[in-house]
Design a protein around this motif. Sequence first.
Motif, PDB file in Angstrom:
ATOM      1  N   HIS A 240      66.755-150.897 -49.633  1.00  0.00           N
ATOM      2  CA  HIS A 240      67.207-149.775 -48.810  1.00  0.00           C
ATOM      3  C   HIS A 240      67.102-148.459 -49.583  1.00  0.00           C
ATOM      4  O   HIS A 240      66.685-147.429 -49.026  1.00  0.00           O
ATOM      5  CB  HIS A 240      68.659-149.998 -48.371  1.00  0.00           C
ATOM      6  CG  HIS A 240      68.805-150.879 -47.169  1.00  0.00           C
ATOM      7  ND1 HIS A 240      68.737-150.409 -45.880  1.00  0.00           N
ATOM      8  CD2 HIS A 240      69.020-152.217 -47.068  1.00  0.00           C
ATOM      9  CE1 HIS A 240      68.907-151.408 -45.029  1.00  0.00           C
ATOM     10  NE2 HIS A 240      69.085-152.519 -45.725  1.00  0.00           N
ATOM     11  N   SER A 244      64.741-145.261 -48.627  1.00  0.00           N
ATOM     12  CA  SER A 244      65.381-143.975 -48.331  1.00  0.00           C
ATOM     13  C   SER A 244      64.807-142.832 -49.156  1.00  0.00           C
ATOM     14  O   SER A 244      64.932-141.663 -48.766  1.00  0.00           O
ATOM     15  CB  SER A 244      66.889-144.086 -48.574  1.00  0.00           C
ATOM     16  OG  SER A 244      67.165-144.219 -49.957  1.00  0.00           O
ATOM     17  N   LEU A 263      66.073-150.035 -41.341  1.00  0.00           N
ATOM     18  CA  LEU A 263      65.094-150.030 -42.437  1.00  0.00           C
ATOM     19  C   LEU A 263      63.678-150.200 -41.899  1.00  0.00           C
ATOM     20  O   LEU A 263      62.746-149.514 -42.354  1.00  0.00           O
ATOM     21  CB  LEU A 263      65.432-151.156 -43.423  1.00  0.00           C
ATOM     22  CG  LEU A 263      64.544-151.235 -44.662  1.00  0.00           C
ATOM     23  CD1 LEU A 263      64.849-150.090 -45.606  1.00  0.00           C
ATOM     24  CD2 LEU A 263      64.736-152.576 -45.379  1.00  0.00           C
ATOM     25  N   ASN A 503      71.367-154.013 -41.785  1.00  0.00           N
ATOM     26  CA  ASN A 503      71.959-152.903 -42.530  1.00  0.00           C
ATOM     27  C   ASN A 503      73.040-153.426 -43.475  1.00  0.00           C
ATOM     28  O   ASN A 503      73.404-154.593 -43.454  1.00  0.00           O
ATOM     29  CB  ASN A 503      72.505-151.815 -41.613  1.00  0.00           C
ATOM     30  CG  ASN A 503      72.302-150.422 -42.212  1.00  0.00           C
ATOM     31  OD1 ASN A 503      71.977-150.287 -43.390  1.00  0.00           O
ATOM     32  ND2 ASN A 503      72.472-149.400 -41.412  1.00  0.00           N
TER      33      ASN A 503
END
Length: 741
Positions: A240, A244, A263, A503
């Motif tokens: 993640h 990001s 994602l 998530n």
Amino acid sequence: MQCGVGEVPSLCLWYRHPRPRDTQVLLATTEAMELKRRDYHVERPLLTQEQLEELGRWGPATGALQWRSWFQCSRARARALLLRHLPVLAWLPQYPVHDWLLGDLLSGLSVAIMQLPQGLAYALLAGLPPVFGLYSSFYPVFVYFLFGTSRHISVGTFAVMSVMVGSVMESLAPDEAFLQASNSTVDRAARDAARVQLASTLSVLVGLFQVGLGLVHFGFVVTYLSEPLVRGYTTAAALHVFVSQLKYVFGLHLSSFSGPLSLIYTVLEVCWKLPQSVVGTVVTAFVAGVVLVAVKLLNDKLRRHLPLPFPGELLTLIGATGISYGVGLKHRFGVDVVGNIPTGLVPPVAPSPELFAKLVGNAFAIAVVGFAIAISLGKIFALRHGYRVDGNQELVALGLSNLIGGIFQCFPVSCSMSRSLVQESTGGNTQVAGAISSLFILVIIVKLGEFFQDLPKAVLAAVVIVNLKGMLRQFGDTCSLWKANRVDLLIWLVTFVATVLLNLDLGLAVAVVFSLLLVVVRTQLPRYSVLGQVPDTDIYRDVAEYLECGVDVDHLISQKKKLLRKQELKLKRLQKEKLQAQAAASKATSISIDVNTNDGDTESNSVEGSKAKQVSTENELEDTAASGQEGAEAPDRFTLKALGLPQPDFHSLVLDLSALSFVDTVCLKSLKSIFHDFREIEVEVYMAACHTPVVAQLETGHFFDASITKQHLFASVHDAVIFALQHPRSNQVSPVLTTKL
């Protein structure tokens, strides 16, 4: 093992030491010869549980004294509580300045050099202005210095915590909620203000959870997070984090995604907008990444020759800031920079209670994950350096760090793996190193922060991605777990996949629930062995693996019931025939007799035959009924031997209950079924080695009755086995079967 037989059964154990050639490996020759001549003899009476309680004067433990001590007040108790909850007062007055100060000073400076770029980068990862990463690198670190028990972990910003905070920011304060009506651009000032308020309130709530759990001694909650679960979760969190940072590496403006599959949506949008990448940003990120990797490799290679690691991250930030300011990367090449960094500290701000309802679930998940990471590293360093880490006090220390930090507009923190390793390897001995690093960050906040206004965000993204190396290497766990324990591999994979797809918050919940369900399934399907004696030997083996041991209880009981049912049906049939014979005889006597002699003789013969048949039937029925009555009075009539069924090769079964910590109603019913079934096949059952809580639950559950008493419960397996050997059934002389539950 030898035992004499007398009026009082006794347990006699003889222990002999190993052969000389075995003991000589561990002991000197003279000691081995001395031990060889020694024989140890232990003798005591056989003890049932009831006799043991009477001998030891057993009584229920009272918890009133413990509760009473909690409310006692004295100077010694107050001092002990103060030192336990404020550990710095215990170790700082005894701090060896001459031995440890130099190491802590160098370690603190090394950690601060790493803390500065990571604080800026992880704030960006959390969706906040970079200066709040500096705040989160100062306040929580100093608070932990006062309340923490680990001497080596480096508290502050951490990638996993930051990405969890960033996920909350994207969910509750997305960019789309701050679009300006005039030009459809994001109002960054309003967005940042809203996110700072969310993050600080989240930090306060995380701190409240951690302090509360610590005060009620709930530190064991981390035991539900096994190592495969934590490593699988941090690996997915690293993925993640990596995704990001792609928008800063390529200079893209992406939509805000939250919730399940966020994602996947982010990766697809990055691929879709890849042609819109800013070349200057990509080159900046690439060059910074190459420099950081090269410096880390150089540090690893020259680690033994360098007193301190080469500060590659700090020098990269300084160099990138200078080049950006001199060349004008923002204006000439469109490279996005950090922007305004205010100097000085911000005043404390009260949290927003109206946000608690929205943040409570995420706050609890962040609190548990942050504590799990901190206590794992803390125990590793404590074991390595020979001191103890108090899990409950660590919860309180981390909670106060987040609670006080949230009031000063920090976001939730934990400890960093990379900085903790640096703090230990550079000579850090106590949290004085952490205090020194926080003071260095304070100087940056007050005087030097504004010099990093031209720092490219792509460089911070490179810092974040390069520091993910350790967590991304955890993908190698799959190979090692495949060879070592595939159940742990299943936990790792489920945690990783759930966290990637659902998530960070939902992924953690799914992982914990799956892990607990797996524990339940594994406890309901244990691997156990029923041991039976191999004929003509003193060797006991698993009856499922050796055909000459054990017996099929269910099959034997079924055969016995079939034979008894046949006898019952035969008895009913004979009773029916008797009734029919009596009815026929009664009808025959009512027929008038002919005066004819021949006819009279014939009829007389017929009646006599009928009476003879009736007498025969009555005699058979009486024999069967008498047999039934005698069977009720003498059980030997319906023994396995009398019924022609095979007898078990053992006369007693000993249940070792030492592994049981509690029993419930289902277990009580199962134990009673064991007694009933084995007595059906003429095997007596005994229990042994029960813990006191189990004995109490057996009593309160009305397990004992006229047929099962405390005389069937022994203090140890040895007592039960010897008692069973001395008291076999009258019709058997076979051995004892022992099984461990």
